[in-house]
Design a protein around this motif. Structure first.
Motif, short mmCIF file in Angstrom:
data_model
loop_
_atom_site.label_atom_id
_atom_site.label_comp_id
_atom_site.label_asym_id
_atom_site.label_seq_id
_atom_site.Cartn_x
_atom_site.Cartn_y
_atom_site.Cartn_z
N SER A 177 5.57 5.43 8.54
CA SER A 177 5.00 6.16 7.40
C SER A 177 4.65 5.23 6.24
O SER A 177 3.94 5.63 5.32
CB SER A 177 5.97 7.25 6.93
OG SER A 177 7.18 6.67 6.47
N SER A 178 5.15 3.98 6.28
CA SER A 178 4.81 3.01 5.23
C SER A 178 3.52 2.27 5.55
O SER A 178 3.09 1.43 4.77
CB SER A 178 5.95 2.00 5.06
OG SER A 178 6.03 1.13 6.18
N MET A 179 2.91 2.60 6.71
CA MET A 179 1.68 1.93 7.14
C MET A 179 0.48 2.80 6.80
O MET A 179 0.42 3.97 7.19
CB MET A 179 1.73 1.63 8.64
CG MET A 179 2.94 0.82 9.05
SD MET A 179 3.17 0.72 10.85
CE MET A 179 1.85 -0.40 11.31
N SER A 180 -0.47 2.25 6.07
CA SER A 180 -1.68 2.98 5.68
C SER A 180 -2.89 2.18 6.14
O SER A 180 -3.01 0.99 5.84
CB SER A 180 -1.70 3.18 4.16
OG SER A 180 -2.90 3.79 3.76
N ILE A 214 -8.07 -2.55 7.78
CA ILE A 214 -7.22 -2.95 6.66
C ILE A 214 -5.90 -2.18 6.78
O ILE A 214 -5.90 -0.96 6.94
CB ILE A 214 -7.89 -2.64 5.31
CG1 ILE A 214 -9.20 -3.42 5.18
CG2 ILE A 214 -6.96 -2.97 4.14
CD1 ILE A 214 -10.02 -3.02 3.97
N LEU A 215 -4.79 -2.90 6.72
CA LEU A 215 -3.47 -2.30 6.80
C LEU A 215 -2.70 -2.59 5.53
O LEU A 215 -2.55 -3.74 5.13
CB LEU A 215 -2.69 -2.86 8.00
CG LEU A 215 -1.21 -2.49 8.09
CD1 LEU A 215 -1.02 -0.97 8.21
CD2 LEU A 215 -0.55 -3.21 9.27
N SER A 216 -2.22 -1.52 4.89
CA SER A 216 -1.34 -1.66 3.72
C SER A 216 0.06 -1.28 4.12
O SER A 216 0.29 -0.20 4.70
CB SER A 216 -1.82 -0.76 2.58
OG SER A 216 -3.11 -1.14 2.15
N LEU A 217 1.02 -2.15 3.85
CA LEU A 217 2.43 -1.93 4.16
C LEU A 217 3.20 -1.76 2.86
O LEU A 217 3.11 -2.61 1.97
CB LEU A 217 3.01 -3.10 4.96
CG LEU A 217 2.46 -3.29 6.38
CD1 LEU A 217 2.93 -4.63 6.93
CD2 LEU A 217 2.93 -2.17 7.28
N THR A 218 3.96 -0.67 2.76
CA THR A 218 4.75 -0.44 1.55
C THR A 218 6.20 -0.07 1.91
O THR A 218 6.68 1.02 1.58
CB THR A 218 4.13 0.68 0.70
OG1 THR A 218 3.98 1.85 1.53
CG2 THR A 218 2.77 0.27 0.16
N PRO A 219 6.90 -0.98 2.62
CA PRO A 219 8.31 -0.69 2.90
C PRO A 219 9.17 -1.02 1.67
O PRO A 219 9.25 -2.17 1.23
CB PRO A 219 8.62 -1.64 4.07
CG PRO A 219 7.68 -2.79 3.89
CD PRO A 219 6.44 -2.23 3.22
N PHE A 221 10.17 -1.74 -1.93
CA PHE A 221 9.47 -2.19 -3.13
C PHE A 221 8.37 -3.20 -2.82
O PHE A 221 7.72 -3.72 -3.70
CB PHE A 221 10.46 -2.81 -4.13
CG PHE A 221 11.48 -1.82 -4.62
CD1 PHE A 221 11.14 -0.88 -5.57
CD2 PHE A 221 12.76 -1.82 -4.11
CE1 PHE A 221 12.07 0.04 -6.03
CE2 PHE A 221 13.71 -0.90 -4.55
CZ PHE A 221 13.37 0.03 -5.52
N ILE A 222 8.17 -3.50 -1.54
CA ILE A 222 7.19 -4.51 -1.14
C ILE A 222 5.85 -3.83 -0.88
O ILE A 222 5.77 -2.74 -0.34
CB ILE A 222 7.65 -5.26 0.13
CG1 ILE A 222 9.02 -5.90 -0.10
CG2 ILE A 222 6.64 -6.30 0.55
CD1 ILE A 222 9.62 -6.50 1.15
N ASN A 223 4.77 -4.48 -1.28
CA ASN A 223 3.43 -3.99 -1.02
C ASN A 223 2.61 -5.14 -0.44
O ASN A 223 2.32 -6.11 -1.13
CB ASN A 223 2.79 -3.45 -2.31
CG ASN A 223 1.51 -2.67 -2.02
OD1 ASN A 223 0.88 -2.88 -0.99
ND2 ASN A 223 1.14 -1.79 -2.92
N VAL A 224 2.28 -5.03 0.84
CA VAL A 224 1.55 -6.09 1.54
C VAL A 224 0.24 -5.51 2.06
O VAL A 224 0.23 -4.42 2.66
CB VAL A 224 2.38 -6.67 2.70
CG1 VAL A 224 1.58 -7.75 3.43
CG2 VAL A 224 3.70 -7.21 2.20
N LYS A 225 -0.84 -6.24 1.88
CA LYS A 225 -2.14 -5.80 2.37
C LYS A 225 -2.69 -6.84 3.33
O LYS A 225 -2.82 -8.01 2.98
CB LYS A 225 -3.11 -5.58 1.20
CG LYS A 225 -4.46 -4.99 1.63
CD LYS A 225 -5.32 -4.69 0.41
CE LYS A 225 -6.63 -4.06 0.80
NZ LYS A 225 -7.48 -3.76 -0.38
N LEU A 226 -3.00 -6.40 4.55
CA LEU A 226 -3.56 -7.28 5.57
C LEU A 226 -5.00 -6.84 5.82
O LEU A 226 -5.26 -5.68 6.18
CB LEU A 226 -2.74 -7.20 6.86
CG LEU A 226 -1.25 -7.53 6.73
CD1 LEU A 226 -0.55 -7.35 8.07
CD2 LEU A 226 -1.06 -8.95 6.22
#
Length: 279
Positions: A177-180, A214-219, A221-226
């Motif tokens: 659910s943290s994967m967008s 494009i994958l946004s990860l928000t596990p 407090f981390i926010n990572v965009k690939l």
């Protein structure tokens, strides 16, 4: 609507011997006719799948053939012919427990002796359009029926990913659910479901085909965009499986490996292998 013709013969004891029967039919509001399935002649789990999991069947048109010695029906060893071919429209089906219902199905259903197959040409799961689905059940009536389903979806990435999130796999993996996702992606799904007594096994294998997604990860407090992810993301009912992806960064393809290990405990890790040069 029903148009039929047939010839029935009896042996010297008055028992039905041979049958030669053909019918053409058209059914409207065909869900109603599922209530007439003979429960005593269908295995319980298969009956529940046909009777309870087909939620809507608006229109069916087709033909049926039964020809051969009645005592050998359904002619599994080619002693005769038993076939039903039906074109279906506007079907809603819960194809597996816990998964999102498939709606507005159009396709062709064939029963040939002890084998059932369906070619679905149009359907919708959630907001995702389904390109094609092949469904089959073999060995009908022999206590070893398995539903095999292979489906392809090409859809907006978020819509396709919601199919996974709403499934038993997504519900037990909160990380998903943290994967967008952004852009479009292809989902290739295989299900193998036991329909005979004493076996509740559901096997799952799937592939998410990525093409510059494009994958946004928000596990936490981390926010990572690939950005510009390409490759095949493999999964089964346990979660993500070994996969190879690539990420475009500074005009360079960066390999990404997803690795799953079962020992000493089950875990999945993501490995990046950058090799960059700069002036």
């Amino acid at each position: 609507k029903l148009k039929s013709s047939g010839l029935f013969t009896q042996d010297k004891n008055g028992t039905l011997d041979n049958i030669d029967f053909k019918a053409n039919f058209e059914l409207f509001n065909a869900t109603y006719w599922l209530n007439y399935l003979n429960k005593s002649h269908i295995k319980p789990k298969l009956y529940l799948w046909l009777h309870d999991d087909i939620h809507r069947l608006e229109h069916a048109v087709g033909m049926a053939i039964i020809k051969g010695p009645w005592q050998k029906f359904p002619f599994a060893n080619n002693e005769g012919e038993f076939k039903i071919i039906t074109d279906l429209e506007d079907v809603d089906l819960l194809y597996s427990p816990g998964w999102t219902e498939a709606k507005n199905i159009q396709g062709r259903l064939t029963i040939d002796k002890r084998n059932l197959s369906a070619e679905i040409t149009k359907a919708k799961i959630g907001m995702a359009d389904i390109k094609a689905v092949n469904l089959s059940i073999g060995s009908l009536g022999l206590d070893k029926e398995r539903l095999l389903l292979h489906g392809l979806a090409h859809a907006n990435a978020e819509d396709a990913w919601r199919i996974i999130l709403a499934s038993p796999l997504g519900k037990k993996r909160s990380f998903y659910s943290s994967m967008s996702w952004q852009n479009t992606l292809d989902l290739d799904l295989n299900l193998d479901i036991a329909l005979y007594p004493g076996n509740d096994e559901v096997l799952l294998k799937g592939i998410v085909n990525l093409n510059n997604n494009i994958l946004s990860l928000t596990p936490g407090f981390i926010n990572v965009k690939l950005d510009k992810l390409t490759g095949k993301l493999n999964f089964d009912k346990q979660g993500l499986d070994d996969s190879q992806l690539s990420l475009l960064l500074w005009h360079k393809n960066i390999p990404i490996n997803i690795v799953r290990r079962e020992k000493p405990y089950r875990y999945t890790k993501l490995e990046l292998h950058p090799s960059l040069t700069a002036d």
